[in-house]
Design a protein around this motif. Structure first.
Motif, short mmCIF file in Angstrom:
data_model
loop_
_atom_site.label_atom_id
_atom_site.label_comp_id
_atom_site.label_asym_id
_atom_site.label_seq_id
_atom_site.Cartn_x
_atom_site.Cartn_y
_atom_site.Cartn_z
N GLU A 119 48.25 -4.07 14.07
CA GLU A 119 48.89 -4.43 12.82
C GLU A 119 47.89 -4.90 11.78
O GLU A 119 48.10 -4.74 10.58
N GLN A 120 46.82 -5.50 12.18
CA GLN A 120 45.88 -6.08 11.22
C GLN A 120 44.49 -5.50 11.43
O GLN A 120 44.14 -5.06 12.52
N GLY A 121 43.71 -5.55 10.35
CA GLY A 121 42.32 -5.10 10.41
C GLY A 121 42.21 -3.61 10.57
O GLY A 121 43.18 -2.85 10.47
N GLY A 122 41.01 -3.13 10.83
CA GLY A 122 40.78 -1.71 11.03
C GLY A 122 40.87 -0.93 9.72
O GLY A 122 40.95 -1.48 8.63
N SER A 123 40.84 0.38 9.83
CA SER A 123 40.85 1.24 8.64
C SER A 123 42.24 1.69 8.24
O SER A 123 42.39 2.47 7.30
N GLY A 124 43.30 1.27 8.95
CA GLY A 124 44.67 1.58 8.54
C GLY A 124 45.22 2.85 9.15
O GLY A 124 44.82 3.26 10.24
N VAL A 125 46.14 3.50 8.42
CA VAL A 125 46.89 4.66 8.93
C VAL A 125 46.19 5.95 8.52
O VAL A 125 45.80 6.10 7.35
N HIS A 126 46.07 6.87 9.49
CA HIS A 126 45.45 8.17 9.23
C HIS A 126 46.27 9.25 9.93
O HIS A 126 46.82 9.03 11.02
N THR A 127 46.32 10.45 9.31
CA THR A 127 47.00 11.60 9.89
C THR A 127 45.96 12.66 10.19
O THR A 127 45.17 13.04 9.31
N ILE A 128 45.97 13.13 11.44
CA ILE A 128 45.01 14.15 11.88
C ILE A 128 45.78 15.42 12.17
O ILE A 128 46.75 15.41 12.93
N SER A 129 45.36 16.54 11.56
CA SER A 129 46.03 17.83 11.73
C SER A 129 45.26 18.69 12.71
O SER A 129 44.03 18.63 12.79
N SER A 130 46.02 19.52 13.42
CA SER A 130 45.41 20.49 14.34
C SER A 130 46.26 21.75 14.30
O SER A 130 47.28 21.80 13.62
N GLN A 131 45.83 22.75 15.06
CA GLN A 131 46.59 24.00 15.10
C GLN A 131 47.94 23.79 15.79
O GLN A 131 48.92 24.45 15.48
N GLY A 132 48.00 22.85 16.72
CA GLY A 132 49.24 22.61 17.46
C GLY A 132 50.17 21.61 16.82
O GLY A 132 51.35 21.56 17.17
N GLY A 133 49.71 20.79 15.88
CA GLY A 133 50.58 19.81 15.25
C GLY A 133 49.79 18.72 14.57
O GLY A 133 48.57 18.80 14.41
N LYS A 134 50.50 17.65 14.15
CA LYS A 134 49.89 16.54 13.44
C LYS A 134 50.14 15.25 14.21
O LYS A 134 51.23 15.04 14.74
#
Length: 197
Positions: A119-134
């Protein structure tokens, strides 16, 4: 009697008989279909006929109606002082779950037991895409957490997280596999590995 007058007499007799038969038939048919005269019937008891509508000029002027005499007021009952009990609190409604959309692959849910320290710290929310899905992940100070993993058409998804710092989402199809690995060690990063059979 000669032949010509005899034929003439026979012809006249037949014509007169046929004309008479036709006239009797027409008279019978016309007489049976003639409308009957209306018959007066007595009105049922308690029936009051409506008065015929009169012209506006013939209507008598309305006289003001007398005012009703005021009735004696009765005192209203006093409310009782008994305290009403408040309604019992109802339980919170169950969370709504939407049914899966047909022909849409279902998204993988985060693994149980994981999610602490995201919940806290870090670089936050990221979405990674691939050929099979996200895959959508959250990088926090204590590790990485899965938010959602949505496969593309024809793929299925499975997730695994052996440690709080590393998360793997695998999208599998008949002849292809996409593997997304998100980790916080040594820094927040993600890698995608595509494999065809």
């Amino acid at each position: 009697m000669s032949r010509l007058p005899r034929y003439l007499l026979i012809w006249l007799s037949c014509t007169a008989a046929s004309v008479t038969a036709v006239m009797i038939t027409v008279h019978f048919v016309v007489g049976s279909t003639r409308p009957t005269a209306p018959v007066a019937q007595s009105a049922p008891e308690g029936f009051v006929a409506a008065p015929p509508p009169s012209s506006p000029a013939a209507r008598p002027s309305r006289s003001p109606s007398p005012r009703p005499t005021p009735s004696v007021r009765t005192p209203s009952p006093t409310p009782s002082r008994t305290a009403e009990k408040p309604p019992a609190p109802t339980s919170a409604p169950a969370s709504r779950t939407s049914p899966p959309v047909p022909d849409e692959p279902s998204a993988a849910q985060p693994p149980e037991g994981q999610g602490g320290g995201c919940e806290q710290g870090g670089s936050g929310v990221h979405t990674i895409s691939s050929q099979g899905g996200k895959a959508t992940v959250r990088y926090g100070s204590g590790g990485v957490c899965l938010i959602s993993a949505v496969p593309n058409q024809g793929f299925t998804v499975s997730t695994s997280q052996t440690t709080p710092e590393t998360l793997t989402a695998t999208f599998s199809a008949a002849r292809h596999r996409s593997e997304i690995t998100a980790t916080t060690e040594p820094s927040d990063r993600a890698s995608v590995r595509e494999t065809s059979f």
